[in-house]
Enzyme design. Sequence first.
Site, PDB file in Angstrom:
ATOM      1  N   ASP A  34      -5.639   8.875   1.567  1.00  0.00           N
ATOM      2  CA  ASP A  34      -6.751   8.572   2.475  1.00  0.00           C
ATOM      3  C   ASP A  34      -7.541   9.854   2.787  1.00  0.00           C
ATOM      4  OD1 ASP A  34      -6.748   6.664   5.629  1.00  0.00           O
ATOM      5  OD2 ASP A  34      -8.278   6.958   4.099  1.00  0.00           O
ATOM      6  N   SER A 122       2.093   2.977   0.052  1.00  0.00           N
ATOM      7  CA  SER A 122       3.180   2.984   1.040  1.00  0.00           C
ATOM      8  C   SER A 122       4.331   3.926   0.736  1.00  0.00           C
ATOM      9  CB  SER A 122       3.765   1.572   1.258  1.00  0.00           C
ATOM     10  OG  SER A 122       2.866   0.762   2.004  1.00  0.00           O
TER      11      SER A 122
HETATM   12  N1  APR Z   1      -3.635  11.321  -5.496  1.00  0.00           N
HETATM   13  C1  APR Z   1      -2.666  10.458  -5.909  1.00  0.00           C
HETATM   14  N2  APR Z   1      -1.561  10.198  -5.184  1.00  0.00           N
HETATM   15  C2  APR Z   1      -1.432  10.824  -4.000  1.00  0.00           C
HETATM   16  C3  APR Z   1      -2.411  11.729  -3.494  1.00  0.00           C
HETATM   17  C4  APR Z   1      -3.541  11.968  -4.303  1.00  0.00           C
HETATM   18  N3  APR Z   1      -4.514  12.803  -3.923  1.00  0.00           N
HETATM   19  N4  APR Z   1      -1.985  12.181  -2.260  1.00  0.00           N
HETATM   20  C5  APR Z   1      -0.798  11.577  -2.026  1.00  0.00           C
HETATM   21  N5  APR Z   1      -0.454  10.777  -3.057  1.00  0.00           N
HETATM   22  C6  APR Z   1       0.735   9.933  -3.226  1.00  0.00           C
HETATM   23  C7  APR Z   1       1.892  10.215  -2.327  1.00  0.00           C
HETATM   24  O1  APR Z   1       2.740  11.196  -2.914  1.00  0.00           O
HETATM   25  C8  APR Z   1       2.572   8.840  -2.287  1.00  0.00           C
HETATM   26  O2  APR Z   1       3.402   8.676  -3.416  1.00  0.00           O
HETATM   27  O3  APR Z   1       0.299   8.609  -2.884  1.00  0.00           O
HETATM   28  C9  APR Z   1       1.407   7.856  -2.389  1.00  0.00           C
HETATM   29  C10 APR Z   1       0.992   7.219  -1.066  1.00  0.00           C
HETATM   30  O4  APR Z   1       1.098   8.193  -0.054  1.00  0.00           O
HETATM   31  P1  APR Z   1       0.154   8.222   1.245  1.00  0.00           P
HETATM   32  O5  APR Z   1      -1.172   8.708   0.868  1.00  0.00           O
HETATM   33  O6  APR Z   1       0.928   8.942   2.306  1.00  0.00           O
HETATM   34  O7  APR Z   1      -0.027   6.678   1.656  1.00  0.00           O
HETATM   35  P2  APR Z   1       0.961   5.673   2.382  1.00  0.00           P
HETATM   36  O8  APR Z   1       2.400   6.038   2.160  1.00  0.00           O
HETATM   37  O9  APR Z   1       0.476   4.337   1.957  1.00  0.00           O
HETATM   38  O10 APR Z   1       0.661   5.908   3.930  1.00  0.00           O
HETATM   39  C11 APR Z   1      -0.591   5.500   4.434  1.00  0.00           C
HETATM   40  O11 APR Z   1      -1.002   7.629   5.377  1.00  0.00           O
HETATM   41  O12 APR Z   1      -2.767   8.946   4.841  1.00  0.00           O
HETATM   42  C12 APR Z   1      -2.301   8.066   5.765  1.00  0.00           C
HETATM   43  O13 APR Z   1      -4.250   7.020   6.667  1.00  0.00           O
HETATM   44  C13 APR Z   1      -3.129   6.818   5.834  1.00  0.00           C
HETATM   45  O14 APR Z   1      -2.014   6.006   7.779  1.00  0.00           O
HETATM   46  C14 APR Z   1      -2.128   5.845   6.377  1.00  0.00           C
HETATM   47  C15 APR Z   1      -0.837   6.261   5.705  1.00  0.00           C
END
Ligand code: APR
Length: 169
Positions: A34, A122
């Site tokens: 995000d 997630s």
């Molecule tokens: N590109 C690809 N994958 C990524 C990136 C990126 N730039 N950044 C992180 N990831 C991976 C993480 O390592 C994880 O495996 O994406 C997956 C999802 O991680 P998160 O981004 O933390 O998402 P999620 O676990 O769904 O949590 C959502 O996190 O960022 C906040 O606003 C968002 O509150 C929400 C929560």
Amino acid sequence: MTTLTLVEGDITDQSVDALVNAANSSLLGGGGVDGAIHRRGGPEILAACRALRASRYGKGLPTGRAVATTAGLLDAHWVIHTVGPVHSTTEDRSALLASCYRTSLLVADELGARTIAFPAISTGIYGWPLDDGARIAVETVRATATAATEVRFVVFDDRAHEAFAAHLG
Ligand code: APR
């Protein structure tokens, strides 16, 4: 015919029709995917998210649902924001995680997006075990009828790559 592909890298570097954002229900940004999407996509995405909150999603985007906005400065036409479930050890929320993939594909079809990049929804801040998150992602995409020609799983590290590769077979 939909080809499922796997890439280790940053989802904001992908050139596809639609990038899927692992958002939260506020749609107002966060960390992880995000944060990266808003940082590199620029203010246009947040402005579009704010407009959605001011109209259709006054109470926020419910878990498991998906909605599209502009992709701003990213090399894509759209960002599809979806809200994954926070992992729970007392409640099975698998159906909600599956719904993120399914509804994002439905939105992509409505847009006419033919290439879609998904993160491992997630499995980061929301704490979902990587292997199970990968299983749900691959099984759900395989089970969903879509006009997409490519669904690209974009993972951030080799542990995630191994998990997805194991389920893509
Ligand atoms: N590109 C690809 N994958 C990524 C990136 C990126 N730039 N950044 C992180 N990831 C991976 C993480 O390592 C994880 O495996 O994406 C997956 C999802 O991680 P998160 O981004 O933390 O998402 P999620 O676990 O769904 O949590 C959502 O996190 O960022 C906040 O606003 C968002 O509150 C929400 C929560």
